[in-house]
Design an enzyme around this catalytic site. Structure first.
Site, PDB file in Angstrom:
ATOM      1  N   THR A  54      -0.117  -9.944  -5.952  1.00  0.00           N
ATOM      2  CA  THR A  54      -1.000 -10.925  -5.334  1.00  0.00           C
ATOM      3  C   THR A  54      -0.489 -12.309  -5.659  1.00  0.00           C
ATOM      4  O   THR A  54       0.005 -12.532  -6.761  1.00  0.00           O
ATOM      5  CB  THR A  54      -2.411 -10.776  -5.957  1.00  0.00           C
ATOM      6  OG1 THR A  54      -2.878  -9.470  -5.687  1.00  0.00           O
ATOM      7  CG2 THR A  54      -3.378 -11.812  -5.426  1.00  0.00           C
ATOM      8  N   VAL A 100     -10.666  -2.227  -1.084  1.00  0.00           N
ATOM      9  CA  VAL A 100     -10.606  -3.617  -1.536  1.00  0.00           C
ATOM     10  C   VAL A 100     -10.240  -3.616  -3.010  1.00  0.00           C
ATOM     11  O   VAL A 100     -10.775  -2.820  -3.787  1.00  0.00           O
ATOM     12  CB  VAL A 100     -11.958  -4.336  -1.310  1.00  0.00           C
ATOM     13  CG1 VAL A 100     -11.945  -5.727  -1.917  1.00  0.00           C
ATOM     14  CG2 VAL A 100     -12.279  -4.420   0.176  1.00  0.00           C
ATOM     15  N   GLY A 101      -9.332  -4.516  -3.398  1.00  0.00           N
ATOM     16  CA  GLY A 101      -8.934  -4.620  -4.801  1.00  0.00           C
ATOM     17  C   GLY A 101      -9.662  -5.738  -5.512  1.00  0.00           C
ATOM     18  O   GLY A 101     -10.751  -6.171  -5.103  1.00  0.00           O
ATOM     19  N   ASP A 102      -9.055  -6.227  -6.567  1.00  0.00           N
ATOM     20  CA  ASP A 102      -9.678  -7.274  -7.386  1.00  0.00           C
ATOM     21  C   ASP A 102      -9.603  -8.664  -6.743  1.00  0.00           C
ATOM     22  O   ASP A 102     -10.433  -9.525  -7.031  1.00  0.00           O
ATOM     23  CB  ASP A 102      -8.957  -7.348  -8.743  1.00  0.00           C
ATOM     24  CG  ASP A 102      -7.478  -7.685  -8.555  1.00  0.00           C
ATOM     25  OD1 ASP A 102      -6.773  -6.886  -7.904  1.00  0.00           O
ATOM     26  OD2 ASP A 102      -7.035  -8.753  -9.014  1.00  0.00           O
ATOM     27  N   THR A 155      -3.097 -10.579 -10.917  1.00  0.00           N
ATOM     28  CA  THR A 155      -2.275  -9.769 -10.025  1.00  0.00           C
ATOM     29  C   THR A 155      -2.042  -8.413 -10.690  1.00  0.00           C
ATOM     30  O   THR A 155      -2.029  -8.326 -11.915  1.00  0.00           O
ATOM     31  CB  THR A 155      -0.922 -10.451  -9.717  1.00  0.00           C
ATOM     32  OG1 THR A 155      -0.108  -9.549  -8.958  1.00  0.00           O
ATOM     33  CG2 THR A 155      -0.166 -10.838 -10.978  1.00  0.00           C
ATOM     34  N   GLY A 186      -5.604  -3.527  -8.729  1.00  0.00           N
ATOM     35  CA  GLY A 186      -6.990  -3.978  -8.667  1.00  0.00           C
ATOM     36  C   GLY A 186      -7.983  -2.984  -9.224  1.00  0.00           C
ATOM     37  O   GLY A 186      -9.002  -3.361  -9.817  1.00  0.00           O
TER      38      GLY A 186
HETATM   39  N1  GLY Z   1      -4.274  -7.003  -7.056  1.00  0.00           N
HETATM   40  C1  GLY Z   1      -4.221  -6.670  -5.708  1.00  0.00           C
HETATM   41  C2  GLY Z   1      -4.932  -5.472  -5.334  1.00  0.00           C
HETATM   42  O1  GLY Z   1      -5.077  -4.557  -6.150  1.00  0.00           O
HETATM   43  O2  GLY Z   1      -5.368  -5.367  -4.213  1.00  0.00           O
END
Ligand code: GLY
Length: 301
Positions: free
Chosen positions: A160, A189-191, A211, A214
């Site tokens: 990310t 959906v991630g973090d 990053t 997530g």
């Molecule tokens: N850190 C990005 C995701 O896991 O979507």
């Protein structure tokens, strides 16, 4: 006058350079975060963000992004947006022009269209090639695991762009943008668009952006935690290291493994730092005291 900008990964360096020049001349932190993110979103070589991002299992590029204003803690976030290459700008529009904090999927796309954003094809020849290759690898893994596949974290990246900026007015902002985990399930959906997990910022203290995987990052609300550590008096470097280590250790204790986790932190005095639980993490940063530089990070574990 004190200012700083920090962003995850070496692919952020051009955006950091441009945003650094901008804030040094009196530009605002919220604009700097959006500017730095757009550089990476527009770059097809950054294959986990924006245009050229690796698609989900069904071959569609679904983007997540968020932006936060450290002045009043206002937030704009979008999740699972298809067909728009600058989700950071849609998130910014949610922050400024919508009564809500988060819009998802079709609702976010309709909001983008109503606000004049233009649709774009996000797939590139290279991202299609990587998708086909990843599909083959997943089929192999699935065969080995007798149809049970929880392993797609390891197929391709989940990097990310996460940014924190401090402007010469003492105001801070943070933001993120990502196509999320490659080969993710549709709707995953991630973090990155989750406040406190993927990003956080408060003018009175500082900010952080994350990053990595997530699924694990969000278990520790790592960015809110890191900002609270800075509030307790830890420097951004100490806060980043402690936050990553605590969350890594907590997850490792019970699960015996943890996904990649990395964060960048900056305080409201122009100091910054970064930490990771894995080899290879780098971040780009600049301030009134340091030229734009890529920093290599040694894992904290
Ligand atoms: N850190 C990005 C995701 O896991 O979507």
């Amino acid at each position: 006058m004190t200012w700083s900008i920090i962003a995850t990964w070496n692919f952020s360096i051009d955006g950091v350079k441009a945003a650094a020049e901008f804030v040094a001349k009196g530009g605002k932190s919220l604009d700097a975060v959006e500017m730095a993110a757009k550089y990476v979103e527009d770059d097809p070589a950054a294959d986990t963000i924006g245009y050229g991002g690796i698609p989900n299992l069904e071959g569609e590029v679904e983007l997540d992004a968020a932006i936060m204003n450290g002045e009043d803690l206002s937030i704009g976030a979008v999740m699972g947006v298809k067909g728009y290459k600058n989700p950071i700008s849609i998130a910014r529009k949610v922050l400024t022009d919508s009564p809500h904090n988060i819009l998802i999927g079709q609702g976010a796309e309709e909001f983008a269209a109503r606000n004049g954003f233009e649709k774009t094809i996000l797939l590139t020849d290279e991202s299609i090639r990587k998708w086909l290759d990843a599909k083959k690898q997943l089929a192999e893994i699935s065969k080995e695991n007798k149809g049970c596949n929880k392993a797609n974290h390891d197929i391709y990246g989940h990097d990310t762009v996460g940014i924190v900026a401090l402007d010469t007015f003492g105001k801070m902002a943070s933001g993120t943008s990502t196509s999320g985990l490659a080969m993710k399930h549709k709707g995953r959906v991630g973090d990155s668009p989750l406040v406190g997990s993927g990003f956080y910022v408060d003018n009175y203290i500082g900010g952080a952006a994350a990053t990595g995987v997530g699924e694990d990052i969000m278990k520790g609300c790592i960015c809110f935690y890191a900002v609270q550590l800075m509030k307790e008096g830890y420097s951004p470097q100490e806060a980043a290291e402690l936050a990553v280590k605590k969350i890594h250790d907590r997850l490792f204790e019970k699960n015996g493994k943890v996904g990649n986790i990395a964060i960048v932190c900056a305080d409201n005095k122009g100091n910054f730092g970064g930490a990771a639980n894995h080899e290879g993490f780098e971040y780009a940063a600049a301030s009134d005291k340091t030229l734009p530089t890529i920093y290599k990070v040694k894992p904290v574990i």
